[in-house]
Motif scaffolding. Structure first.
Motif, PDB file in Angstrom:
ATOM      1  N   LEU A  22       2.371  83.907  21.880  1.00  0.00           N
ATOM      2  CA  LEU A  22       2.244  83.294  20.553  1.00  0.00           C
ATOM      3  C   LEU A  22       2.943  84.187  19.535  1.00  0.00           C
ATOM      4  N   ILE A  23       3.887  83.616  18.778  1.00  0.00           N
ATOM      5  CA  ILE A  23       4.604  84.381  17.750  1.00  0.00           C
ATOM      6  C   ILE A  23       4.364  83.711  16.405  1.00  0.00           C
ATOM      7  N   ASN A  24       3.941  84.490  15.435  1.00  0.00           N
ATOM      8  CA  ASN A  24       3.726  83.947  14.082  1.00  0.00           C
ATOM      9  C   ASN A  24       4.879  84.359  13.178  1.00  0.00           C
ATOM     10  N   TYR A  25       5.174  83.515  12.202  1.00  0.00           N
ATOM     11  CA  TYR A  25       6.304  83.782  11.303  1.00  0.00           C
ATOM     12  C   TYR A  25       5.837  83.836   9.859  1.00  0.00           C
ATOM     13  N   SER A  26       6.602  84.549   9.061  1.00  0.00           N
ATOM     14  CA  SER A  26       6.264  84.666   7.649  1.00  0.00           C
ATOM     15  C   SER A  26       7.024  83.602   6.851  1.00  0.00           C
ATOM     16  N   VAL A  27       6.261  82.808   6.071  1.00  0.00           N
ATOM     17  CA  VAL A  27       6.813  81.660   5.342  1.00  0.00           C
ATOM     18  C   VAL A  27       7.205  82.081   3.926  1.00  0.00           C
ATOM     19  N   LEU A  28       8.330  81.550   3.434  1.00  0.00           N
ATOM     20  CA  LEU A  28       8.755  81.846   2.069  1.00  0.00           C
ATOM     21  C   LEU A  28       7.901  81.057   1.073  1.00  0.00           C
ATOM     22  N   PRO A  29       7.549  81.667  -0.071  1.00  0.00           N
ATOM     23  CA  PRO A  29       6.799  80.909  -1.079  1.00  0.00           C
ATOM     24  C   PRO A  29       7.654  79.767  -1.651  1.00  0.00           C
ATOM     25  N   LEU A  30       6.970  78.741  -2.191  1.00  0.00           N
ATOM     26  CA  LEU A  30       7.677  77.577  -2.747  1.00  0.00           C
ATOM     27  C   LEU A  30       8.574  77.932  -3.929  1.00  0.00           C
ATOM     28  N   SER A  31       8.391  79.116  -4.495  1.00  0.00           N
ATOM     29  CA  SER A  31       9.217  79.530  -5.632  1.00  0.00           C
ATOM     30  C   SER A  31      10.633  79.928  -5.210  1.00  0.00           C
ATOM     31  N   ILE A  32      10.855  80.104  -3.903  1.00  0.00           N
ATOM     32  CA  ILE A  32      12.180  80.522  -3.431  1.00  0.00           C
ATOM     33  C   ILE A  32      13.040  79.294  -3.114  1.00  0.00           C
ATOM     34  N   THR A  33      14.228  79.264  -3.716  1.00  0.00           N
ATOM     35  CA  THR A  33      15.160  78.150  -3.515  1.00  0.00           C
ATOM     36  C   THR A  33      15.985  78.365  -2.258  1.00  0.00           C
ATOM     37  N   ILE A  34      16.060  77.307  -1.444  1.00  0.00           N
ATOM     38  CA  ILE A  34      16.897  77.357  -0.246  1.00  0.00           C
ATOM     39  C   ILE A  34      17.936  76.251  -0.372  1.00  0.00           C
ATOM     40  N   PRO A  35      19.221  76.617  -0.389  1.00  0.00           N
ATOM     41  CA  PRO A  35      20.256  75.589  -0.601  1.00  0.00           C
ATOM     42  C   PRO A  35      20.537  74.764   0.655  1.00  0.00           C
ATOM     43  N   ASN A  36      19.561  73.963   1.086  1.00  0.00           N
ATOM     44  CA  ASN A  36      19.735  73.147   2.283  1.00  0.00           C
ATOM     45  C   ASN A  36      20.513  71.867   1.974  1.00  0.00           C
ATOM     46  N   PRO A  37      21.230  71.342   2.979  1.00  0.00           N
ATOM     47  CA  PRO A  37      22.047  70.140   2.757  1.00  0.00           C
ATOM     48  C   PRO A  37      21.223  68.867   2.552  1.00  0.00           C
ATOM     49  N   GLU A  38      21.830  67.911   1.802  1.00  0.00           N
ATOM     50  CA  GLU A  38      21.304  66.539   1.657  1.00  0.00           C
ATOM     51  C   GLU A  38      19.963  66.471   0.937  1.00  0.00           C
ATOM     52  N   ARG A  39      19.734  67.392   0.012  1.00  0.00           N
ATOM     53  CA  ARG A  39      18.474  67.372  -0.741  1.00  0.00           C
ATOM     54  C   ARG A  39      18.631  68.177  -2.035  1.00  0.00           C
ATOM     55  N   GLY A  40      17.718  67.966  -2.979  1.00  0.00           N
ATOM     56  CA  GLY A  40      17.643  68.800  -4.169  1.00  0.00           C
ATOM     57  C   GLY A  40      18.225  68.152  -5.425  1.00  0.00           C
ATOM     58  N   PHE A  41      18.348  68.965  -6.481  1.00  0.00           N
ATOM     59  CA  PHE A  41      18.956  68.483  -7.717  1.00  0.00           C
ATOM     60  C   PHE A  41      20.447  68.240  -7.495  1.00  0.00           C
ATOM     61  N   TYR A  42      20.940  67.092  -7.976  1.00  0.00           N
ATOM     62  CA  TYR A  42      22.376  66.821  -7.852  1.00  0.00           C
ATOM     63  C   TYR A  42      23.095  67.027  -9.176  1.00  0.00           C
ATOM     64  N   VAL A  43      24.410  67.211  -9.074  1.00  0.00           N
ATOM     65  CA  VAL A  43      25.289  67.314 -10.235  1.00  0.00           C
ATOM     66  C   VAL A  43      26.079  66.007 -10.326  1.00  0.00           C
ATOM     67  N   HIS A  44      26.141  65.431 -11.515  1.00  0.00           N
ATOM     68  CA  HIS A  44      26.837  64.146 -11.712  1.00  0.00           C
ATOM     69  C   HIS A  44      28.331  64.388 -11.992  1.00  0.00           C
ATOM     70  N   ARG A  45      29.184  63.723 -11.244  1.00  0.00           N
ATOM     71  CA  ARG A  45      30.635  63.796 -11.472  1.00  0.00           C
ATOM     72  C   ARG A  45      31.225  62.400 -11.350  1.00  0.00           C
ATOM     73  N   GLU A  46      31.760  61.874 -12.471  1.00  0.00           N
ATOM     74  CA  GLU A  46      32.349  60.543 -12.413  1.00  0.00           C
ATOM     75  C   GLU A  46      33.823  60.607 -12.774  1.00  0.00           C
TER      76      GLU A  46
END
Ligand code: NAG
Ligand code: NAG
Ligand code: NAG
Ligand code: NAG
Ligand code: NAG
Length: 456
Positions: A22-46
């Motif tokens: 059994l291996i346990n891992y340390s989780v990042l707090p919700l305050s840390i931003t992770i730049p994962n694909p296909e999610r999050g705030f978007y920037v508008h460009r038209e």
């Protein structure tokens, strides 16, 4: 002799079984931003189709990426082609946009097409159905060959801003049954112009229900089956602005439970459009983003609403919980395995985001030889689109090593790369778990922090 061998095999198997760890891992707090694909705030460009083409430049894209934004809402106004084909120059400018996005890496587009950005010139709100269908046919090769960098497509085309209200040809202000049939033709054509791996988002619940004559939300059994109904997500471009979000909802008693269930399995996003306190403040914003499984919102609009979230203390939470957020809690891994005998691996994921993944992705167990770095990648059966928010997912699978694997010590990783081979080796397109010390930036792998001994 044979009996003795059998006894030895049984003893050895038991030894393997008892040597799981059994291996346990340390989780990042919700305050840390992770730049994962296909999610999050978007920037508008038209960009318009008259005057200067507002390209997606490499420098603009690099700046957006440096801000940890991985989505751009790319809006193409086709007003120059109201009565003609889209010009080849315009199509090739679009292709350059897609190329630049792919070269930058990590970023994908939310696409929308429209013919007008103002309700004042009422004769030119949109093109006829025939022209739209011709345009969609022209776009099909482009959408198909660039689907890797397209996260999702908003239905668009119809009405000012592609928002399906101020329309010349599809029923303003209220569509008839014939208008709904025409609208459906546009949506069906758009779905057909995209690979079945991609979804189209509809502006309101009622529009989807009226076009497809279906009043019940899609079910778990229908989710991600690539049928029409399982490819039609939702977007709300007036989130929180009134009790009905400016007509987004027809009847909240009916629309809320429908949308809440649909968005478990379908892409959901949008933007805010005006202050409406207390509804537009943090408590309702975070409650509804969780309820409706938001994957994205506009980071540039509406500024007063976004500022109220900053002062209210929920902006960072919203930023980091949009879409999926996979925390690796623990795993149960073997110390040793023989090449011929399958072994079990088990790991537990907490999705602390608002949504799950809406685009398909594989999960691979990667074994890296600690002596020579030779790698073996084994596809797992689990589908991470089913690692739903608000629950723990236990993945428990039997793994068969490749026959060709040399004996030795192997570090174990989980890899969730993009499905498209054009970008699957780009780490910025891989999913990074919300953990301390597990992400390997060079490869985009998540380290399981354990070494397996492979024996004959
Ligand atoms: C972007 O995310 C990375 C990784 O979490 C973080 O180190 C960096 O500070 C963030 N940058 C900005 C501008 O938010
Ligand atoms: C909304 O739907 C509910 C449930 O069908 C119904 O009772 C209610 O009268 C409707 N409200 C309006 C304003 O139509
Ligand atoms: C999963 O994430 C949610 C949201 O952050 C959190 O409330 C919950 O405690 C987490 N569960 C576990 C088992 O870590
Ligand atoms: C995991 O799978 C193995 C083999 O299929 C099974 O024996 C075991 O009971 C499962 N464990 C859990 C917790 O589901
Ligand atoms: C990896 O495991 C070791 C114990 O074997 C532990 O000390 C270390 O903190 C773990 N690292 C991470 C990033 O979880």
């Amino acid at each position: 002799m044979k009996v003795l061998a059998t006894i030895l095999v049984i003893l050895f198997s038991n030894l393997l079984l008892t040597s799981a760890n059994l291996i346990n891992y340390s989780v990042l707090p919700l305050s840390i931003t992770i730049p994962n694909p296909e999610r999050g705030f978007y920037v508008h460009r038209e960009t318009l189709s008259t005057g200067v083409y507002q390209a997606l430049t490499r420098s603009d894209l690099s700046n957006i990426k440096a801000q940890n934004n991985t989505l751009i809402l790319r809006l193409y106004y086709l007003h120059a082609f109201l009565n003609s084909d889209i010009s080849s120059t315009y199509l090739s400018s679009m292709q350059t946009d897609f190329n630049n996005v792919r070269l930058t890496g990590g970023i994908k587009l939310i696409l929308r097409f429209a013919y007008s950005n103002s309700q004042t010139n009422s004769g030119i709100w949109d093109a006829t159905k025939a022209v739209m269908l011709r345009h969609i046919a022209q776009l099909k090769p482009l959408l198909t060959s660039n689907a890797d960098v397209i996260a999702v497509v908003q239905a668009g085309f119809i009405g000012v801003w592609g928002e399906w209200y101020y329309t010349n040809h599809f029923g303003y202000p209220r569509p008839t049954a014939a208008d709904n049939a025409n609208r459906r033709e546009i949506v069906d054509a758009l779905l057909d112009a995209l690979p079945r791996t991609r979804m189209v988002q509809i502006r309101t619940v009622k529009q989807k229900q009226d076009m497809y004559s279906r009043l019940t939300p899609i079910t778990l059994a229908e989710a991600f089956t690539e049928t029409t109904i399982s490819r039609l997500g939702h977007h709300n471009d007036c989130f929180l602005q009134s009790s009905t979000d400016s007509g987004t909802y027809t009847n909240v008693t009916i629309d809320y439970p429908f949308l809440s269930q649909e968005t478990v399995y379908l892409a959901m996003g949008g933007e805010t459009c005006g202050v409406n306190e207390p509804r537009s403040l943090c408590p309702t914003a975070t409650y509804e983003m969780e309820l409706f499984h938001y994957s994205y919102l506009n980071q540039g609009y509406e500024r007063n609403v976004l500022n109220s979230w900053r002062t209210g203390g929920c902006y960072v939470t919203i930023q980091n919980r949009m879409g999926y957020r996979f925390e690796l809690i623990s795993s149960f891994l073997p110390s040793i395995s023989t090449i011929s005998t399958p072994f079990s691996i088990r790991f537990t994921i907490n999705n602390s985001g608002y949504a799950s993944l809406f685009n398909k992705r594989m999960v691979y167990l990667v074994l890296r030889n600690t002596a020579n770095n030779q790698e073996f990648s084994i596809p797992l059966r689990t589908d991470p689109r089913f690692w739903f928010p608000g629950q723990l997912t236990v993945v428990n699978e039997s793994v068969q090593l490749p026959r060709s694997i040399p004996t030795g010590n192997y570090r174990m990783f989980l890899n969730l790369p993009d499905l498209y081979t054009s970008i699957s080796s780009m780490p910025d397109y891989s999913v990074r778990f919300a953990n301390n010390g597990l992400w390997e930036p060079r490869t985009g792998y998540n380290d399981l922090n354990f070494t397996l001994v492979v024996r004959i």
